[in-house]
Design a protein around this motif. Sequence first.
Motif, short mmCIF file in Angstrom:
data_model
loop_
_atom_site.label_atom_id
_atom_site.label_comp_id
_atom_site.label_asym_id
_atom_site.label_seq_id
_atom_site.Cartn_x
_atom_site.Cartn_y
_atom_site.Cartn_z
N ILE A 267 -19.82 -63.35 100.51
CA ILE A 267 -20.66 -63.09 99.92
C ILE A 267 -19.74 -61.88 98.99
CG2 ILE A 267 -22.75 -61.74 98.92
CD1 ILE A 267 -23.57 -62.47 102.30
N GLU A 268 -19.20 -61.43 98.82
CA GLU A 268 -18.73 -60.64 98.30
C GLU A 268 -17.43 -61.80 97.39
OE1 GLU A 268 -16.29 -56.08 97.93
OE2 GLU A 268 -15.63 -57.35 99.82
N PHE A 269 -16.37 -62.42 98.34
CA PHE A 269 -15.50 -63.28 97.67
C PHE A 269 -16.40 -64.19 96.25
CE2 PHE A 269 -13.70 -63.32 101.21
CZ PHE A 269 -12.68 -61.87 101.54
N GLU B 292 -33.93 -54.43 98.63
CA GLU B 292 -33.16 -53.11 97.71
C GLU B 292 -33.51 -53.47 96.14
OE1 GLU B 292 -29.76 -50.79 99.87
OE2 GLU B 292 -31.25 -50.37 100.73
N LYS B 293 -33.39 -54.58 95.79
CA LYS B 293 -33.08 -54.88 94.03
C LYS B 293 -34.37 -56.24 93.95
CE LYS B 293 -28.44 -54.00 93.23
NZ LYS B 293 -27.26 -54.28 92.54
N PRO B 294 -34.80 -55.71 92.98
CA PRO B 294 -35.64 -56.97 92.54
C PRO B 294 -34.94 -58.47 93.51
CG PRO B 294 -35.82 -55.42 91.05
CD PRO B 294 -34.63 -55.23 91.70
N VAL B 295 -35.87 -59.77 93.28
CA VAL B 295 -35.41 -60.61 94.12
C VAL B 295 -35.93 -61.61 93.14
CG1 VAL B 295 -34.94 -60.44 95.91
CG2 VAL B 295 -37.27 -60.84 95.27
N ALA B 296 -35.95 -63.21 93.00
CA ALA B 296 -36.35 -64.04 92.19
C ALA B 296 -36.66 -65.13 92.90
CB ALA B 296 -35.48 -64.99 91.16
N ILE B 297 -37.82 -65.85 92.14
CA ILE B 297 -38.13 -67.30 91.85
C ILE B 297 -38.14 -68.14 90.77
CG2 ILE B 297 -40.26 -68.61 92.86
CD1 ILE B 297 -41.44 -66.13 94.76
N ASN C 37 -27.78 -57.17 97.32
CA ASN C 37 -27.88 -56.73 96.93
C ASN C 37 -26.20 -56.26 96.32
OD1 ASN C 37 -30.84 -55.27 98.73
ND2 ASN C 37 -30.35 -57.36 97.11
N ARG C 38 -26.02 -55.52 96.91
CA ARG C 38 -24.70 -54.48 96.72
C ARG C 38 -23.09 -55.50 96.52
NH1 ARG C 38 -19.49 -53.92 98.67
NH2 ARG C 38 -19.57 -55.60 99.54
N PRO D 86 -22.72 -54.61 90.73
CA PRO D 86 -22.28 -54.11 92.16
C PRO D 86 -22.86 -53.08 91.84
CG PRO D 86 -20.48 -54.12 90.57
CD PRO D 86 -21.62 -55.07 89.94
N GLU D 87 -22.85 -52.55 93.44
CA GLU D 87 -22.60 -50.96 94.31
C GLU D 87 -21.81 -49.61 94.42
OE1 GLU D 87 -25.56 -50.13 94.08
OE2 GLU D 87 -27.18 -51.56 93.39
#
Length: 323
Positions: A95-97, A164-169, A140-141, A322-323
């Motif tokens: 995911i980070e990559f 922990e953050k807003p999401v989307a549809i 999120n991170r 990014p956190e």
Amino acid sequence: MIIDALQCGHFNRESFEALKRGGYSAVTPTLGFWEGAIESLDSLARWRDMERENADLILIARTAADIERAEREGKLAVVLGYQNSNLFDDRIAFIEFFAELGVRVVQLTYNNQNELGGSCYEDNDSGLARFGRDVVREMNRVGMLVDLSHVGDKTTLDAIEWSEKPVAITHANAASLFEHKRNKSDRVIKALAERGGVIGCVAYRNITPDAACATVDGWCEMVARTVDLAGIDHVGIGTDISHNHTARDYDWMRKGRWTRSVQYGAGSAARPGAVAKPEWLLKPDNLKEVAPALLRVGFYQEEANKILRGNWLRLYSEVFRPE
């Protein structure tokens, strides 16, 4: 200026020119559906090549500020996204990559149950799995938007609550306005809004009311009814229109490698193949007609601006960090 949170198909210079004529400031293309990590890297490579070849027209955006910079430079911002999580190959570290490579939007599931959770087409929605919870928090991170468009309602509600953050549809309509498994219940839409998320209204005929396909004013009336459910700060545009699609593309989207059986996707036996585009949106550049139509159906200019771009830009500003 318009932000469209989901389109798909084969983009080329003609596509970019049409989007610019249509008043777009940003678009999220679909880079993949069923592809694993290597094929997904191939898609990223193609888009980087297209950016170099069309540097006068497009800019791959990694932040909300990049979208605003593209607007100032007269370019189209491209927000890279995938309609499934297969690109991660079940590896949390990937995911980070992919985030570092510029991917900013990933849908948790496509049309099938996967390791993260349930799809809208499963008979039983399992909810967000343990791995799904880890994926959401990792997205999120690293500053990647969680997309819940094809995700089952239970998994969607779990992800809204867990994130922990807003999401989307990014591309669906309200099921109360057009009943379809791909559309979202009022409960989901209200939960999304309560946590700061945004739903992008679709212009794809299989999941859109006939009146909203007939005229741009009819589509904007549907948007207004969605605003009644979610609030003015939580509705945007996610047309789900396609560029240069062929029958082979639809077959891949619906069947991937997982089945030999007949699959209709959002269609049906009565509508087995590609459906006609909305009468008012035969070409991508026709979307420019939405701006005046929003005013005609009763929105103030400030409200129309939120639907056209402001709500997505606010969400991207909150998430693409990014956190």
